[in-house]
Scaffold this active site. Structure first.
Site, PDB file in Angstrom:
ATOM      1  CG  ASN A  47      -8.122  -2.892   2.802  1.00 12.65           C
ATOM      2  OD1 ASN A  47      -9.146  -2.570   2.210  1.00 12.65           O
ATOM      3  ND2 ASN A  47      -7.184  -2.010   3.123  1.00 12.65           N
ATOM      4  CG  HIS A 126      -1.710   3.644  -2.312  1.00 12.32           C
ATOM      5  ND1 HIS A 126      -0.588   3.593  -1.516  1.00 12.32           N
ATOM      6  CD2 HIS A 126      -2.775   3.610  -1.471  1.00 12.32           C
ATOM      7  CE1 HIS A 126      -0.966   3.504  -0.254  1.00 12.32           C
ATOM      8  NE2 HIS A 126      -2.282   3.508  -0.197  1.00 12.32           N
ATOM      9  CD  GLU A 161      -3.792   1.715  -6.710  1.00 12.30           C
ATOM     10  OE1 GLU A 161      -4.683   1.021  -6.175  1.00 12.30           O
ATOM     11  OE2 GLU A 161      -3.558   2.888  -6.376  1.00 12.30           O
ATOM     12  CB  SER A 165      -6.985   1.386  -3.238  1.00 11.67           C
ATOM     13  OG  SER A 165      -6.450   2.677  -3.445  1.00 11.67           O
ATOM     14  CG  ASP A 185       0.184  -1.407  -5.623  1.00 10.93           C
ATOM     15  OD1 ASP A 185      -0.192  -2.495  -5.150  1.00 10.93           O
ATOM     16  OD2 ASP A 185       0.374  -0.388  -4.914  1.00 10.93           O
ATOM     17  CG  HIS A 188      -6.647  -2.917  -2.781  1.00  8.75           C
ATOM     18  ND1 HIS A 188      -7.247  -2.849  -1.543  1.00  8.75           N
ATOM     19  CD2 HIS A 188      -5.806  -1.853  -2.854  1.00  8.75           C
ATOM     20  CE1 HIS A 188      -6.812  -1.783  -0.901  1.00  8.75           C
ATOM     21  NE2 HIS A 188      -5.929  -1.153  -1.668  1.00  8.75           N
ATOM     22  CE  LYS A 217      -3.653  -3.030   0.678  1.00  7.86           C
ATOM     23  NZ  LYS A 217      -3.842  -2.111   1.788  1.00  7.86           N
TER      24      LYS A 217
HETATM   25  C1  PLP Z   1      -2.688   0.194  -3.793  1.00  5.13           C
HETATM   26  C2  PLP Z   1      -1.899   0.141  -2.511  1.00  5.13           C
HETATM   27  N1  PLP Z   1      -0.570  -0.020  -2.576  1.00  5.13           N
HETATM   28  C3  PLP Z   1       0.173  -0.069  -1.456  1.00  5.13           C
HETATM   29  C4  PLP Z   1      -0.395   0.049  -0.213  1.00  5.13           C
HETATM   30  C5  PLP Z   1       0.469   0.025   0.997  1.00  5.13           C
HETATM   31  O1  PLP Z   1       0.467  -1.243   1.544  1.00  5.13           O
HETATM   32  P1  PLP Z   1       0.854  -1.456   3.077  1.00  5.13           P
HETATM   33  O2  PLP Z   1      -0.390  -1.177   3.859  1.00  5.13           O
HETATM   34  O3  PLP Z   1       1.319  -2.866   3.152  1.00  5.13           O
HETATM   35  O4  PLP Z   1       1.939  -0.463   3.392  1.00  5.13           O
HETATM   36  C6  PLP Z   1      -1.773   0.212  -0.095  1.00  5.13           C
HETATM   37  C7  PLP Z   1      -2.360   0.321   1.257  1.00  5.13           C
HETATM   38  O5  PLP Z   1      -3.458   0.581   1.508  1.00  5.13           O
HETATM   39  C8  PLP Z   1      -2.547   0.268  -1.272  1.00  5.13           C
HETATM   40  O6  PLP Z   1      -3.864   0.453  -1.224  1.00  5.13           O
END
Ligand code: PLP
Length: 360
Positions: A47, A126, A161, A165, A185, A188, A217
């Site tokens: 990522n 997620h 999102e 992801s 969110d 990504h 990321k």
């Molecule tokens: C869409 C999404 N939100 C939140 C997170 C969590 O982020 P972090 O790795 O900083 O805990 C991820 C992690 O892969 C993610 O893909």
């Protein structure tokens, strides 16, 4: 019977359905290369979309130590303030830091709705969004992925999102109802998409009530932030349990994050986009059906995903198979991700290794 027998029993159950997860050590040797079990590999699953985790400006920014406490006790540092102020300039609204995207989502989704509210979540959100929602006192409803017309009237908050992801697609925000609060969110997407890397919603001219971004990321560090109104920021400081009861982001990480945000340029975003298009087009030409848009490039192959991933590894390409429970049974996949640091030759190596679905 041993004291830990119940744990072993559960592990055996996981193993019996072939879903044991194991850690693999990847020793980085460059922005998109590493060594796994003594073998040189090309990373096709990181990522670190802009290659900033390897950039000297980010690496050399790390200074200082742990924060020694939560933000509300003794752990609020000048670097936190500087980073929040910079994010406020970039996103145009107040920002609050979190030690991770996981803890940011726990705080947001457990806190912002009250008992009696209806909180609506896209089916592909997620795990960190799901877990936050589970902690909320609101009523909860999951709607099928990318079907905003199914959002019920009277919803208080809709969670999606920006760049999903696992499917690599993006919401069409114009199709979403305007009354509920919108929480996006952009883990990504920040750094990569939208004006100055401010995300998919901004690219579509939409300002979400709540935006969650991560530094782990595209920005090449770790940690996360939430952007919204001053009231949102103060509510999270006062009632967000995963903000209040955790040690603040360590100074070196916050400094890396700030350097990462500065280093995420249009030139890198342009290169990322070119690389994503090259890989998408190449896989498509080879006969694969590829989901989504942009730099997350999922190829759904079904149960043979783990075998395909193993064959890629034999050819020096690291791209693990993604399987249940991360994705539904039958939709196991290889989730390729590209970086601005991949060369055209790197991308062509991945395309060559994915020669045709018929040979898989
Ligand atoms: C869409 C999404 N939100 C939140 C997170 C969590 O982020 P972090 O790795 O900083 O805990 C991820 C992690 O892969 C993610 O893909």
């Amino acid at each position: 019977m041993s004291r830990t027998q119940p744990w072993r029993r559960r592990l055996d159950a996981i193993q019996s359905v072939g879903r044991t997860r194991v850690l693999r050590t990847v020793t980085p040797t460059g922005p998109v290369t590493g060594v796994v079990d003594g073998q040189d590999v090309l990373l096709a699953c990181s990522n670190d979309y802009l290659g900033l985790a390897w950039a000297p400006t980010v690496r050399h920014a790390a200074q200082g130590g742990g924060a020694g406490g939560s933000r509300l006790i003794s752990g609020s540092r000048p670097i936190h303030q500087a980073l929040e102020m910079h994010l406020e300039e970039l996103f145009g609204r107040p920002a609050l830091l979190f030690p991770s995207g996981y803890s940011a989502n726990l705080a947001v989704f457990s806190t912002v709705c009250e008992a009696g509210d209806l909180l609506v979540s896209d089916a592909l959100n997620h795990a960190s969004i799901i877990d936050g929602i589970r902690l909320s006192k609101a009523h909860r409803q999951v709607v099928p992925h990318a079907e905003p017309h199914q959002i019920p009237q009277g919803a208080r908050l809709v969670a999606v999102e920006g760049l999903f992801s696992m499917d690599g697609d993006t919401p069409v925000f114009a199709d979403y109802p305007k009354t509920p609060w919108l929480a996006v969110d952009e883990a990504h997407a920040v750094g990569c998409l939208g004006p100055n890397g401010t995300g998919v919603a901004a690219a579509q001219g939409v300002q979400p009530d709540i935006l969650i971004g991560t530094f782990g990321k595209a920005y090449g560090a770790s940690g996360a932030f939430v952007v919204g109104s001053q009231d949102l920021k103060e509510l999270l400081i006062n009632a967000g349990r995963s903000f209040i009861y955790t040690t603040a982001l360590p100074d070196p990480i916050a400094a890396m994050a700030l350097a990462g945000v500065h280093a995420a340029t249009d030139a890198l975003r342009e290169k990322l986009s070119l690389n994503a298009t090259r890989l998408r087009d190449g896989l498509h030409t080879n006969g694969w059906s590829v989901l989504g848009q942009h730099h997350i490039i999922p190829v759904v192959v079904g149960p043979s995903a783990m075998d395909l991933s193993q064959r890629l590894l034999q050819q020096g390409i690291l791209a693990p198979g993604i399987r249940y429970p991360t994705v539904p049974i039958g939709q196991e996949r290889i989730r390729f991700t590209v970086s601005a640091e991949h060369t055209e030759a790197d991308i062509d190596q991945i395309i060559a290794a994915m020669d045709s679905p018929n040979s898989s």
